[in-house]
Design an enzyme around this catalytic site. Structure first.
Site, short mmCIF file in Angstrom:
data_model
loop_
_atom_site.label_atom_id
_atom_site.label_comp_id
_atom_site.label_asym_id
_atom_site.label_seq_id
_atom_site.Cartn_x
_atom_site.Cartn_y
_atom_site.Cartn_z
N ASP A 30 -24.76 -82.58 48.36
CA ASP A 30 -23.98 -82.60 47.12
C ASP A 30 -23.73 -84.05 46.71
OD1 ASP A 30 -21.85 -80.32 45.73
OD2 ASP A 30 -21.50 -82.45 45.34
N ASN A 85 -18.88 -70.60 44.18
CA ASN A 85 -18.00 -70.55 43.01
C ASN A 85 -18.71 -69.74 41.93
OD1 ASN A 85 -16.02 -72.23 44.19
ND2 ASN A 85 -17.16 -74.05 43.61
N GLN A 92 -17.02 -72.98 38.98
CA GLN A 92 -18.49 -73.17 38.86
C GLN A 92 -18.77 -74.11 37.69
OE1 GLN A 92 -20.86 -69.58 38.38
NE2 GLN A 92 -22.78 -70.71 38.67
N HIS A 98 -25.56 -71.31 43.69
CA HIS A 98 -25.65 -72.21 44.84
C HIS A 98 -24.58 -71.88 45.87
CE1 HIS A 98 -23.25 -74.03 41.61
NE2 HIS A 98 -22.49 -74.54 42.55
N ILE A 99 -24.95 -72.06 47.12
CA ILE A 99 -24.00 -71.89 48.22
C ILE A 99 -23.63 -73.28 48.72
CG2 ILE A 99 -23.61 -70.94 50.52
CD1 ILE A 99 -25.83 -68.91 50.00
#
Ligand code: DGP
Length: 112
Positions: A30, A85, A92, A98-99
């Site tokens: 991330d 999210n 989100q 996405h995880i």
């Protein structure tokens, strides 16, 4: 579905620190890590969110969860948190499913 920044990462149009890839998914760090380890696991197929996923994606969703655990082991995490999210109200911001795999520090529950 509108193209997102994650499609650009999948197609190598923008750089990312990729930690895992196979035919169905990609995992990368991330850009704004919330813990020492913060990786996003995404399907290569552009699914907008968990809210728009359907039964056709059942196998793929299972695959993503197993790969989230694979990444956590690869990162040598003893415990980790997986977060999806879903929707703006839940935080989100990128509408490509996405995880989040987050670990490397103690975490409180419930989340804020
Ligand atoms: P969410 O808030 O659940 O939609 O999470 C989106 C995450 O995506 C957020 O933690 C920041 C991350 N992100 C956004 N843009 C980029 C980018 O260009 N590269 C990377 N590696 N991560 C990004």
């Amino acid at each position: 579905m509108a193209e997102t920044i994650f499609s650009k990462i999948i197609h190598r149009q923008i750089p990312a620190d990729i930690v895992y890839e196979d035919d169905h998914c990609l995992a990368f760090r991330d850009i704004s890590p919330q813990a020492p380890v913060h990786v996003l696991v995404i399907p290569k197929e552009p699914i907008e969110s968990l809210a728009t996923a359907n039964g056709d994606s059942a196998e793929l969703l299972g695959h993503l969860l197993l790969k989230a655990a694979h990444v956590a082991r690869q990162e040598q995490l003893e415990g980790w948190r997986t977060v999806i999210n879903t929707g703006t109200e839940a935080g989100q911001t990128v509408f490509h499913l996405h995880i989040h795999v987050i670990g490397g520090r103690p975490m409180a529950w419930p989340p804020g």
